[in-house]
Scaffold this motif. Structure first.
Motif, PDB file in Angstrom:
ATOM      1  N   MET A 110     127.741  10.358 -10.754  1.00  0.00           N
ATOM      2  CA  MET A 110     128.639  10.362 -11.894  1.00  0.00           C
ATOM      3  C   MET A 110     128.136  11.408 -12.889  1.00  0.00           C
ATOM      4  SD  MET A 110     131.346   8.847 -13.476  1.00  0.00           S
ATOM      5  CE  MET A 110     131.558   7.157 -12.932  1.00  0.00           C
ATOM      6  N   GLU A 111     129.031  12.294 -13.323  1.00  0.00           N
ATOM      7  CA  GLU A 111     128.653  13.303 -14.305  1.00  0.00           C
ATOM      8  C   GLU A 111     128.268  12.649 -15.632  1.00  0.00           C
ATOM      9  OE1 GLU A 111     131.863  16.017 -14.751  1.00  0.00           O
ATOM     10  OE2 GLU A 111     131.864  16.625 -12.636  1.00  0.00           O
ATOM     11  N   LYS A 112     127.467  13.370 -16.410  1.00  0.00           N
ATOM     12  CA  LYS A 112     127.038  12.911 -17.730  1.00  0.00           C
ATOM     13  C   LYS A 112     127.356  14.004 -18.752  1.00  0.00           C
ATOM     14  CE  LYS A 112     123.421   9.803 -16.031  1.00  0.00           C
ATOM     15  NZ  LYS A 112     123.984   9.742 -14.673  1.00  0.00           N
ATOM     16  N   PRO A 113     128.617  14.139 -19.103  1.00  0.00           N
ATOM     17  CA  PRO A 113     129.020  15.239 -19.986  1.00  0.00           C
ATOM     18  C   PRO A 113     128.575  15.006 -21.438  1.00  0.00           C
ATOM     19  CG  PRO A 113     130.885  13.814 -19.542  1.00  0.00           C
ATOM     20  CD  PRO A 113     129.764  13.313 -18.684  1.00  0.00           C
ATOM     21  N   ASP A 151     137.543  11.548  -2.287  1.00  0.00           N
ATOM     22  CA  ASP A 151     136.852  12.826  -2.386  1.00  0.00           C
ATOM     23  C   ASP A 151     136.143  12.994  -3.728  1.00  0.00           C
ATOM     24  OD1 ASP A 151     137.695  13.574   0.132  1.00  0.00           O
ATOM     25  OD2 ASP A 151     139.446  14.690  -0.611  1.00  0.00           O
ATOM     26  N   ASP A 152     135.103  13.802  -3.706  1.00  0.00           N
ATOM     27  CA  ASP A 152     134.389  14.201  -4.915  1.00  0.00           C
ATOM     28  C   ASP A 152     135.397  14.770  -5.917  1.00  0.00           C
ATOM     29  OD1 ASP A 152     132.792  15.335  -6.855  1.00  0.00           O
ATOM     30  OD2 ASP A 152     131.569  16.511  -5.485  1.00  0.00           O
ATOM     31  N   GLY A 153     135.424  14.189  -7.128  1.00  0.00           N
ATOM     32  CA  GLY A 153     136.296  14.681  -8.181  1.00  0.00           C
ATOM     33  C   GLY A 153     137.694  14.113  -8.188  1.00  0.00           C
ATOM     34  N   GLU A 154     138.068  13.351  -7.162  1.00  0.00           N
ATOM     35  CA  GLU A 154     139.405  12.739  -7.185  1.00  0.00           C
ATOM     36  C   GLU A 154     139.511  11.784  -8.365  1.00  0.00           C
ATOM     37  OE1 GLU A 154     142.262   9.977  -4.358  1.00  0.00           O
ATOM     38  OE2 GLU A 154     140.918  11.437  -3.420  1.00  0.00           O
ATOM     39  N   GLU A 155     138.463  10.997  -8.600  1.00  0.00           N
ATOM     40  CA  GLU A 155     138.317  10.289  -9.873  1.00  0.00           C
ATOM     41  C   GLU A 155     137.423  11.184 -10.714  1.00  0.00           C
ATOM     42  OE1 GLU A 155     136.163   6.244 -11.310  1.00  0.00           O
ATOM     43  OE2 GLU A 155     137.733   5.975  -9.796  1.00  0.00           O
ATOM     44  N   LEU A 156     137.967  11.747 -11.782  1.00  0.00           N
ATOM     45  CA  LEU A 156     137.264  12.794 -12.510  1.00  0.00           C
ATOM     46  C   LEU A 156     135.865  12.333 -12.926  1.00  0.00           C
ATOM     47  CD1 LEU A 156     139.968  14.413 -14.838  1.00  0.00           C
ATOM     48  CD2 LEU A 156     139.328  14.991 -12.488  1.00  0.00           C
ATOM     49  N   GLY A 157     134.909  13.257 -12.805  1.00  0.00           N
ATOM     50  CA  GLY A 157     133.537  12.979 -13.196  1.00  0.00           C
ATOM     51  C   GLY A 157     132.720  12.267 -12.154  1.00  0.00           C
ATOM     52  N   GLN A 158     133.325  11.846 -11.065  1.00  0.00           N
ATOM     53  CA  GLN A 158     132.650  11.023 -10.068  1.00  0.00           C
ATOM     54  C   GLN A 158     132.534  11.766  -8.736  1.00  0.00           C
ATOM     55  OE1 GLN A 158     133.461   6.563  -9.550  1.00  0.00           O
ATOM     56  NE2 GLN A 158     134.560   7.408  -7.811  1.00  0.00           N
ATOM     57  N   GLY A 159     131.423  11.558  -8.050  1.00  0.00           N
ATOM     58  CA  GLY A 159     131.243  12.107  -6.727  1.00  0.00           C
ATOM     59  C   GLY A 159     132.042  11.334  -5.699  1.00  0.00           C
TER      60      GLY A 159
END
Length: 310
Positions: free
Chosen positions: A122-125, A95-103
């Motif tokens: 993938m988020e880009k914080p 699922d989206d967010g199960e691996e933090l930052g990743q869809g």
């Protein structure tokens, strides 16, 4: 539709002591800890925008959970899923967010036993404001980072007793391209150096000479600017009391290297400088034969063949 991978994205590792391993990955090598979630730390190199390129989780023993690859387009996730299922390979969706930052993503086991993950988003914080570079095309200000910290993920080296089957599968099922290869005198293959995106070597597939061994990860390579950085990194490891695992220059890929290992988990990082890019669509595989390397600028060597299983 002919789906494509964009690049090697991240590797998820396991360690018996998360805090002890962070003393290596974060404090000595210089990766940035982006986020912590219980017994899992998400790390990235100092010039990376993505949320993470290493996931480090505490487990009973050291291991490799998966190697993550980003698809070139979001719709290629489904296209690859269909291609894998046609080859009787089951995928497990994440699922989206199960691996933090990743869809959303999915994981699967390759026919010879490597654990892969495909994702697109993938988020880009941003870093903390006080550590953010004033340049929009940089993440961290180098004045606030470990001075020898590597810049970005480059490649993985994967060992496999059935390496020929594995590299053929990478070519046929996932559209990897062979950039270089090394054959023994008897014609058998020792190593195949492949690219997911066609621009550079991203996966070195090495034949394990012991058929009883499981598929394993030998190292994750990260880029630094110059060979001088390798010697600075060597000094930094000495300051932290961490033994190095070989320094020199490869003939294959033309990369200069320094290997270091986490004393807690045994996971190996390569500081890598040099090498080359390939943009020629008609590139012909460079073929090495046993005996070629002895007089072709091979300098130094790695001191250990130890690797970590999935």
């Amino acid at each position: 539709m002919n789906p494509e991978l964009a690049r090697l994205g991240h590797v998820a590792l396991e360690t018996p002591d998360l805090d002890g391993s962070l003393e290596f990955f974060r404090d000595a090598v210089g990766f940035e800890e982006v986020e912590r979630d219980g017994d899992t730390s998400y790390l990235r190199a100092v010039d990376e925008f993505d949320h993470h390129s290493i996931v480090l989780s505490e487990a009973d023993e050291a291991g490799v959970d998966h190697v993550g690859w980003q698809t070139r387009k979001p719709e290629y996730l489904g296209a690859f899923e269909e291609a894998l299922e046609e080859r009787d390979i089951d995928v497990t969706w994440i699922d989206d967010g199960e691996e933090l930052g990743q869809g959303e993503a999915y994981r699967f086991t390759t026919p010879t036993g490597h654990e892969f993950e495909f994702y697109y988003e993938m988020e880009k914080p941003d870093p903390p404001a006080e550590r953010r570079s004033k340049l929009k095309n940089k993440t961290y200000s180098r004045t606030t980072t470990n001075p020898i910290a590597p810049k970005r993920i480059d490649h993985v080296q994967l060992w496999d007793p059935a390496a020929n089957d594995f590299r053929e599968w990478l070519q046929e099922a996932l559209n990897f391209r062979v950039q270089e290869r090394y054959d023994r005198k008897d014609g058998s293959r020792w190593g195949t150096f492949l690219s997911a995106n066609g621009n550079k070597i991203e996966a070195a597939v090495i034949e394990d000479e012991d058929p009883a061994n499981d598929p394993a990860l030998h190292h994750i390579a990260y880029k630094v600017d110059t060979a001088d950085d390798l010697f600075d990194a060597h000094d930094a490891m000495n300051e932290h009391g961490i033994p190095t695992d070989g320094i020199g220059q490869h003939s294959i890929s033309r990369g200069k290297f320094l290997y270091v290992r986490d004393p807690v988990s045994g996971h190996r990082i390569e500081f890598n400088a040099g090498g080359y890019l390939v943009f020629d669509p008609e590139w012909e595989t460079i073929e090495w034969q046993e005996g070629d390397l002895e007089d072709r600028q091979w300098i130094g060597q790695i001191e250990s063949k130890a690797r970590v299983n999935y």
